[in-house]
Enzyme design. Structure first.
Site, PDB file in Angstrom:
ATOM      1  N   GLU A  22       0.802  -1.211   0.000  1.00 51.54           N
ATOM      2  CA  GLU A  22       0.000   0.000   0.000  1.00 51.54           C
ATOM      3  C   GLU A  22       0.844   1.274   0.000  1.00 51.54           C
ATOM      4  O   GLU A  22       0.388   2.319  -0.408  1.00 51.54           O
ATOM      5  CB  GLU A  22      -0.889   0.011   1.235  1.00 51.54           C
ATOM      6  CG  GLU A  22      -1.858  -1.162   1.297  1.00 51.54           C
ATOM      7  CD  GLU A  22      -2.953  -1.073   0.246  1.00 51.54           C
ATOM      8  OE1 GLU A  22      -3.449   0.021   0.016  1.00 51.54           O
ATOM      9  OE2 GLU A  22      -3.292  -2.111  -0.341  1.00 51.54           O
ATOM     10  N   ASN A  25      -6.026   1.073  -5.666  1.00 54.79           N
ATOM     11  CA  ASN A  25      -6.482   2.120  -4.758  1.00 54.79           C
ATOM     12  C   ASN A  25      -5.352   3.090  -4.417  1.00 54.79           C
ATOM     13  O   ASN A  25      -4.185   2.757  -4.553  1.00 54.79           O
ATOM     14  CB  ASN A  25      -7.041   1.502  -3.471  1.00 54.79           C
ATOM     15  CG  ASN A  25      -5.999   0.734  -2.701  1.00 54.79           C
ATOM     16  OD1 ASN A  25      -5.445  -0.225  -3.207  1.00 54.79           O
ATOM     17  ND2 ASN A  25      -5.715   1.159  -1.490  1.00 54.79           N
ATOM     18  N   ASP A  76     -10.728   0.752  -0.340  1.00 50.67           N
ATOM     19  CA  ASP A  76      -9.822  -0.204  -0.990  1.00 50.67           C
ATOM     20  C   ASP A  76     -10.502  -0.859  -2.193  1.00 50.67           C
ATOM     21  O   ASP A  76     -10.294  -2.030  -2.472  1.00 50.67           O
ATOM     22  CB  ASP A  76      -9.346  -1.274   0.010  1.00 50.67           C
ATOM     23  CG  ASP A  76      -8.065  -1.970  -0.461  1.00 50.67           C
ATOM     24  OD1 ASP A  76      -7.594  -1.674  -1.566  1.00 50.67           O
ATOM     25  OD2 ASP A  76      -7.562  -2.827   0.280  1.00 50.67           O
TER      26      ASP A  76
END
Lengths: 290, 584
Positions: B203, B280, B322
């Site tokens: 991420e 995302n 997400d």
């Protein structure tokens, strides 16, 4: 206490000789410690790229946790096998990868992992390990160059100043999120807290929010002057600090007990403080120990 | 150029390609598929040359020897094991060419099996560094074939080209640094002699990109970051910034903005456009990054000749759940309101099935394909933007500790990576979907890399009593679900549809199943011994139609526990290629 330590040292001596009769009084509980002694190696997991605790400097693994791992192994008369583990999304994941299960790609579980938060709620949900021996109290701090920023000012007054923080950390979330995001455009992100502190020393930032150990270690290494640290707490800051300990597998408490003995000995003798000081970091006793 | 020819001298087959450019026979085989063969893959029934069974990835075969009347007589021809102690998720789609089936396996492995006997011809195991941290199991989704090469991506973010006859490495290039959190699991696509790939990654600190490399050498031709503010390149020179710096991001967050293109892409020869979905944005919590955060959670149309973005459509602006927008965009043609149109379809993680004009990215329609979407009440047809339900947005970090927000779909999506199929005969899309939600809350006590952190806690929950997985037949002209098949465990495998009026897909319970494409009636199933999370294919060989699928339970689903885990906790791991044909 004393007698137990004596017993352990006796066992250590015996281990070198290749036998374990000294542990006969408590054979079941002694097994994990005995196994480590039999193998002659203490495998210690530390974080990769976690300056000043464990990081590679000129290709060599160095840091406070690395020195601590070596000291623990040496006091157990064992060879230290210090293994770096890449941080996953949470420390809960790291405990699985490094201690109780092993990594998906074959990381062999370690006997102990350093730098694990010592926190009752956290420990309760990670019951595959025992989290023991708190050895430091960490906090986030704000530091800045005297001439460029007033560290003790209300943070909203830092608007327009250049602020540095580690990406995806509490300092990051605070600086970009607090006060309705008033400071968000002033923040530059770095891949580590140490990098953020270096940016401030190099004049690329006026202030930095990082851990106390990151600030002290980098200031020490750079011999930097003219840097102030905020004395009062940051308003609405979400972390009051946390204790750092280490983890052993749930069934390795005998090893954990031996390490706790060694660690408390290192604190009372001043060895622990010296180990931190060598990296420019002031040893802070964990709150749990007080 | 000189270097390239010298390097090719080692292989007679490669030399034949470079010098003669004609399909000459080399030792043990043909010169291999060329660009034209790959572009014709959907029409050629004797092979499976591309991920998606055609560059548009419609996963439709005209073959009809196996049909609704005889599919019950489908039996195994053979099964081939991926062996060893390395099992886990097998998400690959097989490639079939010239009597060989090529599959990729978990842990970045490639296998070549004899397509008639199932005997292994060769195996390649990438040597993976211990320090890689794959977010979502050690999967790989398939290989590409071109000339004498089999090309695939590895978990340590490399692209490897192997000789398809020997399994020996021809070239091996790093596409990103795994130490910075990058990985690669998607099947590459090959367009105009270029290997086109995306990237995967955790991420934080990762920036999605699409890249083109010379298929013969692996040398980079163009690089296109998908986050605004980043410079693209073409043949080593700057080629323009993506978007406009700080137009939809604040501060320097665009530098680490996420948007990994982890599912690869599709290509439409007619419009000469590549379509890649983007993941995302980072950081995960949307309150920390005001703005649309372009081009995350979007579909991008990219010119394969230059790497320039021709249009974009963002399915989830300012994503807070997400909802990666990585899902495949499948080009197709249909008549909408009496007008024949060049369209594309995407079933998004966010629970909506989008139809866009593929020539310009204009919004045509969006229809809910899952039971429930708590984050938005439909998509505004005028703007093409979601009608957000703000109460359904997870709160800012550090606020409202412990109070959960319920969100549906869960972050694993109304549809995750598993590809859908489009039938030319029925005009329907067959979407492997899941009905599930999640409770998400700010974790009071969280730590990351040994330091205090503000994390979020999740629990994925079923939202129906009788199922999580649903295979749905969607009419793209009306947005109506024509039939659905419900499955107890989450569906996690790809779909195939055929001219025999059939739809094939696998289940975690271990079955490969066949359904009537018009009615959804289940006509056949076979137990493969482990969960099926791969994508089935079909081809014709020696006058008989074959169907193949990988079996091996894994992927992201088993990494999550809670209520959902009850539906799959007894499924065992595996690793095998299963091949079927009609009993004689």
């Amino acid at each position: 206490m004393l007698s137990r330590r004596a017993l352990l040292q006796g066992a250590g001596a015996m281990a070198v000789a290749g036998a374990f009769p000294a542990l006969a009084p408590n054979p079941a509980g002694a097994a994990p410690l005995a196994r480590v002694r039999e193998l002659g190696t203490l495998r210690v997991a530390v974080y990769r790229d976690n300056r000043p605790w464990s990081w590679e400097k000129d290709g060599k693994l160095v840091g406070i946790d690395v020195d601590l791992a070596k000291a623990l192994a040496s006091k157990l008369n064992l060879r230290a096998d210090v293994a770096q583990i890449t941080a996953d999304e949470s420390v809960d994941d790291d405990l699985r990868n490094a201690v109780w299960k092993g990594g998906l790609l074959g990381f062999m579980p370690a006997d102990i992992m350093l730098h694990i938060p010592f926190d009752r709620t956290f420990a309760a949900r990670n019951d595959q390990v025992a989290i023991i021996a708190p050895y430091y109290r960490e906090t986030f701090q704000f530091a800045g160059r005297h001439d460029d920023i007033d560290c003790d000012a209300p943070p909203v007054q830092w608007k327009g100043k250049r602020l540095a923080a580690e990406l995806d950390s509490i300092p990051d979330f605070y600086l970009i999120g607090a006060f309705g995001g008033a400071l968000s455009k002033d923040v530059t992100h770095y891949m580590s807290g140490a990098e953020a502190v270096n940016a401030m020393i190099d004049g690329k930032a006026d202030g930095v929010l990082a851990s106390r150990a990151q600030i002290e270690a980098v200031l020490h290494e750079r011999g930097a002057g003219g840097v102030a640290r905020r004395k009062m707490p940051l308003p609405a800051f979400t972390s009051a600090g946390w204790d750092i300990g280490l983890a052993v597998k749930e069934n390795s408490r005998t090893l954990g007990d031996a390490i706790e003995e060694i660690m408390s000995g290192m604190v009372s003798s001043g060895e622990m403080q010296a180990l931190f000081a060598a990296h420019g970091v002031t040893y802070m006793a964990p709150v749990a120990a007080g | 150029m000189k270097g390239r020819i010298l390097r090719s001298l080692g292989s007679a087959a490669a030399l034949a390609l470079v010098v003669a450019g004609a399909p000459l026979l080399a030792q043990g085989g043909t010169a291999g598929p060329n660009d034209a063969d790959l572009m014709n893959d959907a029409a050629s029934t004797g092979d499976v040359l591309t991920y998606g069974m055609g560059p548009q990835a419609q996963r439709f075969s005209t073959l009809k020897q196996i049909d609704t009347s005889n599919v019950a007589k489908l039996v195994p021809a053979f099964a081939s094991s991926l062996g060893g102690e390395k099992q886990r998720g097998q998400e690959a789609q097989p490639i079939v060419y010239d009597g060989t089936i090529y599959v990729t396996g978990s842990y970045s492995r490639v296998f070549a099996f004899d397509a008639r006997t199932g005997e292994e011809k060769w195996q390649y195991d990438a040597r993976l560094p211990e320090a890689i941290m794959p977010c979502c199991d050690v999967v790989n989704r398939g290989a590409a074939i071109y000339g004498d090469k089999i090309i695939f991506a590895t978990l340590d973010a490399r692209i490897v080209a192997l000789n398809r006859n020997t399994g020996k490495v021809v070239w091996n290039k790093q596409i990103a640094d795994y130490k910075e959190g990058y990985s690669a699991t998607a099947a590459p696509i090959i367009v105009k002699g270029m290997v086109i790939t995306g990237n995967s990654g955790g991420e934080f600190g990762v920036v999605g990109a699409v890249e083109a490399r010379d298929v013969n050498t692996g040398e980079l031709i163009w690089h296109r970051p998908v986050i605004e503010g980043h410079m693209g390149t073409l043949r080593g020179k700057d080629n323009g910034i993506t978007g406009k710096t700080n137009a939809s991001w604040q501060g320097d967050l665009w530098k680490t903005g996420g948007g990994a293109t982890w599912l690869g892409g599709t290509y439409d020869p007619e419009t000469n456009l590549l379509f890649f979905g983007t993941g995302n944005p980072a950081p995960w919590n949307s309150h920390l990054r005001p703005g649309d955060n372009l081009y995350t959670s979007s579909t991008l149309a990219i010119d394969p000749d230059t790497g320039l973005i021709k249009w974009h459509y963002q399915t989830t602006p300012h994503d807070g759940w997400d909802f990666d927008g990585v899902n495949e965009f499948i080009p197709f043609d249909a008549t909408i309101k009496g007008k024949p149109m060049k369209l594309g379809a995407k079933a998004d993680r966010n629970g909506y099935f989008y139809i866009l004009d593929r020539t310009n990215g204009k919004f045509i329609s969006a229809s809910k394909f899952v039971m429930q979407t708590t984050w938005a009440d439909g998509i505004n047809p005028k703007t093409g933007r979601p009608n957000y339900i703000e109460a359904g947005r997870p709160p800012a970090p550090g606020t409202e500790k412990g109070k959960p927000v319920f969100a549906s779909p869960s972050f694993l999506g109304g549809k995750n990576w598993m590809p859908m199929a489009y039938s030319h005969d029925t005009g329907l899309f067959y979407i492997p979907s899941n009905d599930w939600g999640m409770d998400i809350w700010n974790e009071g006590i969280a730590y990351k890399k040994g330091a205090a952190y503000l994390g979020a806690g999740f629990t994925i929950k079923p939202i129906a009593d009788d199922h999580i997985g649903v295979l749905r037949a969607m009419d793209p002209r009306t947005g109506k679900i024509m039939w659905e098949y419900k499955n107890k465990a989450p569906l996690w495998g790809g779909v195939l549809t055929t001219g025999g009026n059939l739809v094939f897909t696998g289940t975690p319970e271990g079955y490969l199943k066949a359904f009537d494409a018009k009615t959804g009636q289940e006509l056949w199933k076979f137990q493969t011994g482990s969960g099926v999370v791969g994508s089935p294919v079909t081809w014709e060989q020696d006058g008989e139609q074959y169907v193949a699928v990988m079996s091996g339970w894994g992927g992201a689903v088993p990494l999550w526990g809670g209520e959902v885990a009850k539906s799959f906790k007894d499924i065992n791991q595996g690793g095998a290629l299963w091949v079927f044909k009609l009993a004689k």
